[in-house]
Motif scaffolding. Structure first.
Motif, PDB file in Angstrom:
ATOM      1  N   THR A 151     -24.780  88.786 -29.367  1.00 19.46           N
ATOM      2  CA  THR A 151     -25.719  87.427 -29.395  1.00 19.46           C
ATOM      3  C   THR A 151     -26.539  87.148 -28.167  1.00 19.46           C
ATOM      4  OG1 THR A 151     -24.498  85.574 -29.153  1.00 19.46           O
ATOM      5  CG2 THR A 151     -24.326  86.752 -31.532  1.00 19.46           C
ATOM      6  N   HIS A 152     -25.990  86.592 -27.233  1.00 18.47           N
ATOM      7  CA  HIS A 152     -26.533  86.081 -25.905  1.00 18.47           C
ATOM      8  C   HIS A 152     -27.476  87.209 -25.406  1.00 18.47           C
ATOM      9  CE1 HIS A 152     -24.853  81.864 -25.185  1.00 18.47           C
ATOM     10  NE2 HIS A 152     -24.205  82.391 -26.273  1.00 18.47           N
ATOM     11  N   LEU A 153     -26.631  88.384 -24.798  1.00 23.85           N
ATOM     12  CA  LEU A 153     -27.412  89.463 -24.301  1.00 23.85           C
ATOM     13  C   LEU A 153     -28.541  90.118 -25.045  1.00 23.85           C
ATOM     14  CD1 LEU A 153     -24.637  91.276 -22.029  1.00 23.85           C
ATOM     15  CD2 LEU A 153     -26.655  89.466 -21.422  1.00 23.85           C
TER      16      LEU A 153
ATOM     17  N   SER B 260     -18.316  90.386 -28.891  1.00 18.52           N
ATOM     18  CA  SER B 260     -19.065  89.774 -30.061  1.00 18.52           C
ATOM     19  C   SER B 260     -20.050  88.584 -29.943  1.00 18.52           C
ATOM     20  CB  SER B 260     -17.852  89.208 -31.359  1.00 18.52           C
ATOM     21  OG  SER B 260     -17.180  90.628 -31.681  1.00 18.52           O
ATOM     22  N   HIS B 261     -19.482  87.835 -28.912  1.00 20.42           N
ATOM     23  CA  HIS B 261     -20.268  86.606 -28.704  1.00 20.42           C
ATOM     24  C   HIS B 261     -21.167  86.940 -27.478  1.00 20.42           C
ATOM     25  CE1 HIS B 261     -20.063  82.104 -27.267  1.00 20.42           C
ATOM     26  NE2 HIS B 261     -21.393  82.496 -27.781  1.00 20.42           N
ATOM     27  N   PHE B 262     -20.749  87.250 -26.464  1.00 19.25           N
ATOM     28  CA  PHE B 262     -21.889  87.413 -25.408  1.00 19.25           C
ATOM     29  C   PHE B 262     -22.816  88.320 -25.540  1.00 19.25           C
ATOM     30  CE2 PHE B 262     -22.982  88.360 -20.605  1.00 19.25           C
ATOM     31  CZ  PHE B 262     -23.540  87.171 -20.623  1.00 19.25           C
TER      32      PHE B 262
ATOM     33  N   VAL C 160     -29.999  80.701 -29.831  1.00 14.03           N
ATOM     34  CA  VAL C 160     -28.683  80.754 -29.315  1.00 14.03           C
ATOM     35  C   VAL C 160     -28.439  79.744 -28.453  1.00 14.03           C
ATOM     36  CG1 VAL C 160     -27.580  82.047 -27.337  1.00 14.03           C
ATOM     37  CG2 VAL C 160     -28.457  83.305 -29.327  1.00 14.03           C
ATOM     38  N   THR C 161     -27.322  78.977 -28.517  1.00 14.28           N
ATOM     39  CA  THR C 161     -26.959  77.834 -27.764  1.00 14.28           C
ATOM     40  C   THR C 161     -25.879  78.387 -26.864  1.00 14.28           C
ATOM     41  OG1 THR C 161     -25.560  77.195 -29.580  1.00 14.28           O
ATOM     42  CG2 THR C 161     -27.784  75.932 -29.342  1.00 14.28           C
ATOM     43  N   ILE C 162     -25.524  77.706 -25.932  1.00 13.04           N
ATOM     44  CA  ILE C 162     -24.655  77.980 -24.848  1.00 13.04           C
ATOM     45  C   ILE C 162     -23.158  78.439 -25.448  1.00 13.04           C
ATOM     46  CG2 ILE C 162     -23.751  75.605 -24.194  1.00 13.04           C
ATOM     47  CD1 ILE C 162     -24.413  77.811 -21.465  1.00 13.04           C
TER      48      ILE C 162
ATOM     49  N   LEU D 207     -25.464  84.795 -36.580  1.00  8.34           N
ATOM     50  CA  LEU D 207     -24.343  85.531 -36.073  1.00  8.34           C
ATOM     51  C   LEU D 207     -23.732  84.825 -35.063  1.00  8.34           C
ATOM     52  CD1 LEU D 207     -22.326  87.865 -35.895  1.00  8.34           C
ATOM     53  CD2 LEU D 207     -23.837  89.098 -34.419  1.00  8.34           C
ATOM     54  N   HIS D 208     -24.712  84.044 -34.001  1.00 10.19           N
ATOM     55  CA  HIS D 208     -24.286  83.184 -32.929  1.00 10.19           C
ATOM     56  C   HIS D 208     -23.488  82.139 -33.594  1.00 10.19           C
ATOM     57  CE1 HIS D 208     -24.125  80.176 -30.053  1.00 10.19           C
ATOM     58  NE2 HIS D 208     -23.871  81.216 -29.101  1.00 10.19           N
ATOM     59  N   ALA D 209     -23.837  81.339 -34.648  1.00  9.96           N
ATOM     60  CA  ALA D 209     -23.204  80.427 -35.278  1.00  9.96           C
ATOM     61  C   ALA D 209     -21.928  80.725 -35.652  1.00  9.96           C
ATOM     62  CB  ALA D 209     -23.934  79.850 -36.461  1.00  9.96           C
TER      63      ALA D 209
ATOM     64  N   VAL E 261     -19.863  83.153 -34.571  1.00  9.04           N
ATOM     65  CA  VAL E 261     -19.068  83.516 -33.625  1.00  9.04           C
ATOM     66  C   VAL E 261     -18.693  82.183 -32.575  1.00  9.04           C
ATOM     67  CG1 VAL E 261     -19.156  85.973 -33.808  1.00  9.04           C
ATOM     68  CG2 VAL E 261     -20.384  84.651 -32.187  1.00  9.04           C
ATOM     69  N   ASN E 262     -19.677  81.345 -32.669  1.00  9.80           N
ATOM     70  CA  ASN E 262     -19.527  80.411 -31.485  1.00  9.80           C
ATOM     71  C   ASN E 262     -19.062  79.103 -32.190  1.00  9.80           C
ATOM     72  OD1 ASN E 262     -20.613  79.488 -28.725  1.00  9.80           O
ATOM     73  ND2 ASN E 262     -21.588  77.793 -30.154  1.00  9.80           N
ATOM     74  N   PHE E 263     -19.447  78.649 -33.212  1.00  7.15           N
ATOM     75  CA  PHE E 263     -18.895  77.376 -33.575  1.00  7.15           C
ATOM     76  C   PHE E 263     -17.524  77.293 -34.295  1.00  7.15           C
ATOM     77  CE2 PHE E 263     -23.638  76.868 -33.356  1.00  7.15           C
ATOM     78  CZ  PHE E 263     -23.767  75.751 -32.517  1.00  7.15           C
TER      79      PHE E 263
END
Ligand SMILES: [Fe+2]
Length: 663
Positions: free
Chosen positions: A364-366, A359-361, A661-663, A539-541, A543-545
């Motif tokens: 969003t990231h890849l 869901s995260h890497f 996307v942030t780290i 989506l990144h927000a 699953v990340n924050f």
């Protein structure tokens, strides 16, 4: 004619200047002026005007050539050029602006700038500019190449060094210094958590100021909260409505009858759309990591949930492994409290793996990196889609390179502390890629297919839909500025190369995923571009924050399990539960990383706020103002809604969504 008056402007930030000198020549429709050395110091925020005369008639200036030269005895510093402004003479009121807004290095040689007229290739009126677009892409394609991180996963940029990307892809992401003092002080202890009280003391020091985490700690054992966090926790992407039971789930009507309304049945409840499923089939038979030299374990659970008449979603059956059989019992809420709690913890452990890596890497990231790499290689800087997308995707190259060489590498947090270690990550990412569906990446399709629109308590679905709709309108308005009809879309060969490369390199040419291989209509393009922006921001927000809030109470999200899944009922006591949790040092290792990742950047740029020149000119300004107004209204509505909730869902409030996307 008294010559062209050319003003060279250095960006204002304190490190933009250089000791070097710049050479400049004008490329016109008739000829190119000889290079002229500008004898001024390129100080931050400076603007110097030079007069350039050419023996030959230059014609209309369409490109500028800049070359930075180091001065003997002075350090060779990079230069951040703002723009260059050209007037045909001192009297000419018309100024042609050639935006730069990027770093130029002495090693770059000649750098060409063109005017600010963003357009499609087939709308270019001069061959010289068409050629410039092609040169831009040729240079980028030599410099940015596709590589492989894991076999069977999306391709990525072919470098493991951030510095090799050059200064235009390096960012200082300033995050506030988060105090992990009380987490790190535990990091040397290679033993199990000894009691609930010990965990509570640890939590008191590390989670007491986090209202969501405190709620999690107070309610983690409750079935209604378990269901709630499948919808609104840090991984709202797994749960789905079902109308038939999976054939490998050994649940019978009789088994779950006590947990359903007295006047209903499993079949009736399924028909009414009240049954939901979490299925971690993607983890089936994957090898689990060794942590602290000890084997950890993975399950691949199926968890059946019921949406009841009180408006709660509650788990009613959990099978820990995919293959049914006598050693794979179905755990029920009526089992002993430790059996049922442990079954739920196994689900949470599986969810941790899928959340982090898929869901995260992956999602969003890849996906962001795939789109960034394809944008650099296939869309010249003057292409409007390049301009629109880069603020949302640019950071993914640096962040993902850093993630691959730290978090996901030997001695990184996955290697040392997570059940999916270095052997498992490639297998899981490859499986996750195979199971991707374009429909699940597009919010309206995803919410409808998973039946989340039928759940009034699914705030993720409600907020994601509103943000998606706003972004979709913004992108549609933007597309209309450059594409007058579907034919314009079909005939934009740069755009078609871009989506083709995303399909072949990012989605490995797997047509079953459903990602477009070409765009036939503006509507198809609009949907895809919205998906990219949504995935890299909202989506990144989501699953990340949310990670720290839901994970800091360790039993709610164990990153690894120290004992194997139970093969029968009645084999664990209340005291045994804690022996399943990851050991102290590895849980603290995970939490110290999540603490850092969960902090919004100091230089936080909210969704659809842009610093780039392209967004502050002409019709795009109006579009940006509109979307910002709309997002502000959504944020206000979400704040009002959250103020009425026992446990708010803040992650998709546009105020909290970063633009990229942030780290
Ligand atoms: Fe992230």
């Amino acid at each position: 004619m008294d010559g062209f008056h050319v003003t060279i402007r250095t960006s204002a930030s304190p490190l933009s200047g250089t000791y070097g000198r710049v050479w400049i020549s004008l490329i016109g429709t008739l000829s190119e002026s000889p290079p002229e050395r500008v004898e001024h110091c390129l100080l931050p925020g400076s603007a110097y005007t030079v007069v350039i005369k050419s023996k030959e008639e230059v014609g209309i200036v369409v490109l500028l050539k800049l070359r930075l030269e180091a001065q003997p005895g002075f350090p060779d510093l990079d230069w951040h050029c703002g723009d260059v402004q050209v007037r045909r003479s001192s009297e000419d009121p018309e100024v042609e602006v050639f935006p730069c807004h990027k770093w130029i290095r002495t090693a770059d040689g000649n750098v060409e700038l063109r005017n600010a007229k963003v357009c499609l290739k087939n709308k270019e009126t001069l061959a010289i500019l068409t050629n410039h677009r092609e040169r831009d892409l040729q240079q980028k394609q030599q410099f940015i190449k596709w590589g492989t991180f894991v076999e069977g996963g999306p391709h990525c940029v072919d470098t493991s060094s951030v510095t090799s990307l050059g200064p235009n892809f390096s960012y200082m992401h300033q995050r506030p210094v988060y105090n992990v003092h009380y987490i790190k002080s535990f990091i040397e202890r290679r033993t199990s958590w000894s009691s609930l009280q010990e965990l509570e003391t640890f939590f008191l020091f590390n989670g007491r100021e986090n209202t969501i985490a405190k709620y999690v700690q107070a309610h983690w054992q409750e079935d209604a909260f378990f269901g709630y966090q499948c919808l609104n926790g840090c991984n709202p992407l797994c749960i789905r409505q079902i109308h038939n039971l999976p054939s490998n789930l050994s649940v019978t009507s009789e088994m779950v009858r006590p947990f359903l309304p007295w006047d209903s049945s499993l079949e009736q409840e399924m028909e009414r759309g009240h049954l939901y499923l979490l299925d971690y089939e993607v983890l089936d038979q994957l090898p689990a990591n060794t942590v602290n030299d000890k084997q950890t374990y993975l399950a691949a659970p199926l968890c059946l949930l019921h949406y009841n008449r009180q408006g709660e979603l509650k788990p009613i059956a959990i099978q820990l492994q995919q293959a049914p059989g006598p050693q794979n019992p179905v755990f029920l809420p009526s089992d002993s409290a430790p059996d049922w709690l442990l079954a739920k913890m196994w689900v949470r452990n599986s969810d941790f793996q899928v959340h982090q890596l898929l869901s995260h890497f992956l999602r969003t990231h890849l996906i962001g990196e795939v789109c960034c790499t394809a944008t650099l290689r296939q869309l010249p800087e003057i292409h409007p889609l390049h301009q629109l997308l880069m603020p949302h995707i640019r950071s993914t190259l640096q962040i993902n390179i850093q993630a691959r060489v730290t978090l996901l590498a030997t001695k990184g947090v996955f290697d040392k502390s997570v059940a999916c270690g270095l052997e498992t990550i490639p297998l899981l990412l490859a499986r996750g890629t195979q199971r991707l569906r374009y429909s699940s990446m597009c919010v309206p399709d995803d919410i409808r297919m998973r039946g989340l629109d039928a759940l009034p308590i699914c705030y993720y679905a409600q907020d994601a839909l509103r943000v998606w709709d706003a972004l979709h309108r913004f992108v549609a308005g933007w597309i209309r500025l450059y594409y007058f009809d579907d034919k314009d879309v079909q005939q934009d060969c740069e755009l078609q190369n871009w989506i083709r490369e995303i399909f072949t390199e990012g989605f490995l040419g797997l047509s079953h995923i459903g990602v477009p291989q070409s765009f036939q209509t503006a509507a198809e393009m609009c949907k895809f571009v919205t998906m990219v922006i949504f995935s890299c921001s909202a989506l990144h927000a989501a699953v990340n924050f949310s990670q720290l809030d839901y994970n800091i109470w360790i039993p709610n999200s164990p990153a690894a399990m120290s004992r194997p899944p139970s093969q029968n009922k009645g084999s664990v006591s209340e005291e045994d539960i804690f022996s399943f949790l990851p050991e102290v040092n590895s849980s603290c290792h995970v939490l110290s990383v999540l603490s850092l990742l969960s902090q919004p950047a100091v230089d936080f740029v909210p969704l659809c706020h842009y610093n780039e020149w392209y967004f502050s000119s002409g019709a795009t300004t109006k579009l940006v103002e509109e979307i910002q107004r709309e997002l502000k209204m959504i944020a206000k509505d979400i704040a009002n809604r959250n103020s009425q909730l026992e446990l708010p869902y803040p992650y998709l409030s546009p105020d909290h969504i970063e633009n990229s996307v942030t780290i």
